[in-house]
Design a protein around this motif. Sequence first.
Motif, mmCIF file in Angstrom:
data_model
loop_
_atom_site.group_PDB
_atom_site.id
_atom_site.type_symbol
_atom_site.label_atom_id
_atom_site.label_comp_id
_atom_site.label_asym_id
_atom_site.label_seq_id
_atom_site.Cartn_x
_atom_site.Cartn_y
_atom_site.Cartn_z
ATOM 1 N N GLY A 43 66.548 65.212 87.171
ATOM 2 C CA GLY A 43 66.934 65.658 85.831
ATOM 3 C C GLY A 43 68.306 65.156 85.421
ATOM 4 N N ILE A 44 68.896 64.242 86.206
ATOM 5 C CA ILE A 44 70.284 63.804 85.930
ATOM 6 C C ILE A 44 70.407 63.066 84.609
ATOM 7 N N ASN A 45 69.441 62.166 84.321
ATOM 8 C CA ASN A 45 69.597 61.384 83.090
ATOM 9 C C ASN A 45 69.479 62.267 81.865
ATOM 10 N N VAL A 46 68.728 63.364 82.028
ATOM 11 C CA VAL A 46 68.626 64.335 80.946
ATOM 12 C C VAL A 46 70.026 64.869 80.625
ATOM 13 N N MET A 69 59.940 68.211 75.371
ATOM 14 C CA MET A 69 59.846 69.241 76.417
ATOM 15 C C MET A 69 60.884 70.342 76.204
ATOM 16 N N LEU A 70 62.098 69.936 75.814
ATOM 17 C CA LEU A 70 63.158 70.922 75.543
ATOM 18 C C LEU A 70 62.711 71.851 74.422
ATOM 19 N N CYS A 71 62.021 71.269 73.431
ATOM 20 C CA CYS A 71 61.546 72.042 72.280
ATOM 21 C C CYS A 71 60.456 73.034 72.698
ATOM 22 N N PHE A 95 64.967 73.477 83.021
ATOM 23 C CA PHE A 95 65.875 73.375 84.170
ATOM 24 C C PHE A 95 65.160 73.792 85.461
ATOM 25 N N PHE A 96 64.272 74.791 85.364
ATOM 26 C CA PHE A 96 63.512 75.223 86.544
ATOM 27 C C PHE A 96 62.463 74.180 86.918
ATOM 28 N N PHE A 97 61.935 73.463 85.898
ATOM 29 C CA PHE A 97 60.965 72.389 86.131
ATOM 30 C C PHE A 97 61.599 71.308 87.021
#
Length: 527
Positions: A300-303, A448-450, A457-459
């Motif tokens: 998830g770093i690039n996010v 996905m954020l939407c 974050f749990f994903f």
Amino acid sequence: MAGGVVVNTGGGKDYPGKLTMFVLFACIVAATGGLIFGYDIGISGGVTSMNPFLMKFFPSVYHKEQEAERNQSNQYCKFDSQLLTMFTSSLYLAALVASFVAATVTRVAGRKWSMFGGGVTFLVGAALNGAAKDVTMLILGRVLLGIGVGFANQSVPVYLSEMAPARLRGMLNIGFQLMITIGILCANLINYGTAKIKGGWGWRVSLALAAVPAAIIAVGALFLPDTPNSLIDRGYTDAAKRMLKRVRGTEDVDEEYNDLVAASEESKLVAHPWRNILQRRYRPQLVMAVAIPMFQQLTGINVIMFYAPVLFKTLGFADDASLMSAVITGLVNVFATFVSIVTVDRLGRRKLFLQGGIQMLACQIVVGSLIGAKFGFSGVAEIPKAYAAIVVLFICAYVAGFAWSWGPLGWLVPSEIFPLEIRSAGQSINVSVNMLCTFIIAQAFLPMLCRFKFILFFFFGAWVVVMTIFVALFLPETKNVPIEEMVLVWKSHWYWGRFIRDEDVHVGADLEMHAANGNGKAGSGKH
């Protein structure tokens, strides 16, 4: 070549030689190839949070953002636009395709020309982006930037691993990741400055300045020496021996030179590296070439990095504050990478992977919970300053955990595990999987954020659990092992050993002779 497995009693064979200024300088210049990738990751997130840029190219996003602020509506969904994510992620598709072409260039023409080609293409892309009149021109520029990134990411890690002495390979290779983090930080600082330009053209400066890191690697590549491995592979054996003496700073290079020649001879028997990499004996390397870059992106770093300004804006920070928060995470990224440089050849790769994984998981759980507690599923909330500061603090701890584990090691480990005969093909798979996963996550993140809200974050936290268990079970320790002897590490592993037959192990004629005579000369680092 005759078979005969070499008895592995631990402790890597240490070829004579020291870290010369020549090698250090060559590795620093080559590592600047990471600047272009880092600068781009940092710049695109910042530019897409600038209102003048959104008004010109993505007016629908701008109006949606304004509406969200006026009506106090759902903060999670205000940047959800497929065209906007296409702008960001077109680069990664281009890099994916380019890495396959780069594999051939890297093998046939040498590592330095691949870096040069990457720098020049990136330079043209930067010029197009800075002068962009419409979305088509913007995305065409992004595609050229992507081709540049594909070439640089293909050739630089291989170059660094081949030039470095085995016992310092980790430290020198992480120079690439350090340059990526410096590129991100510079981009964040530039965005912070250009956002203040009154005429609303600051975004042009941000995009056009990508020409600076591109020029550094393009010009630098012209002065780089070729690696001894590449010279031998292309038939320049005398030049390779001279280069090896210069690189190691000693005349006593016969043993290492013979191992390189043996590896090259074996690689010449392989007419189709792409077909060969599918053979059973290369299964460990193939699995790592796919799993490590995939997991690196699923942290998830690039996010966090792409969208740090957008994310902080979503958390209710003002424009300036959101860019400043991105600068803070960028600084943490750079300093934490130094931790990795200092420790990777002492502690080894596995310990850093495992510690970093645990730290990232803890931070993701905390950040997800903090955002969930305030925004809930409605995405509407006012966040107090102190609360927001705690979120940023844990995001920084997460970035630090990544920056001394999956960040640098995601490039280091794949670049050091391939035998010469499949090295270019293997590194191509590594880069293309990395870019494919980056592309998918960049495309999917805003939608996905939407929809997932704070659960996102749990994903990613769940994926961190999976990758940490994977490393614990399946990744052997590779520190201090000469690249040409890496096969012995796999051979002695509890799981991967079953894929490698005794006759598949050829490490230098001198070693084979010792093994055949029953002397059992050691040749590998212990698992």
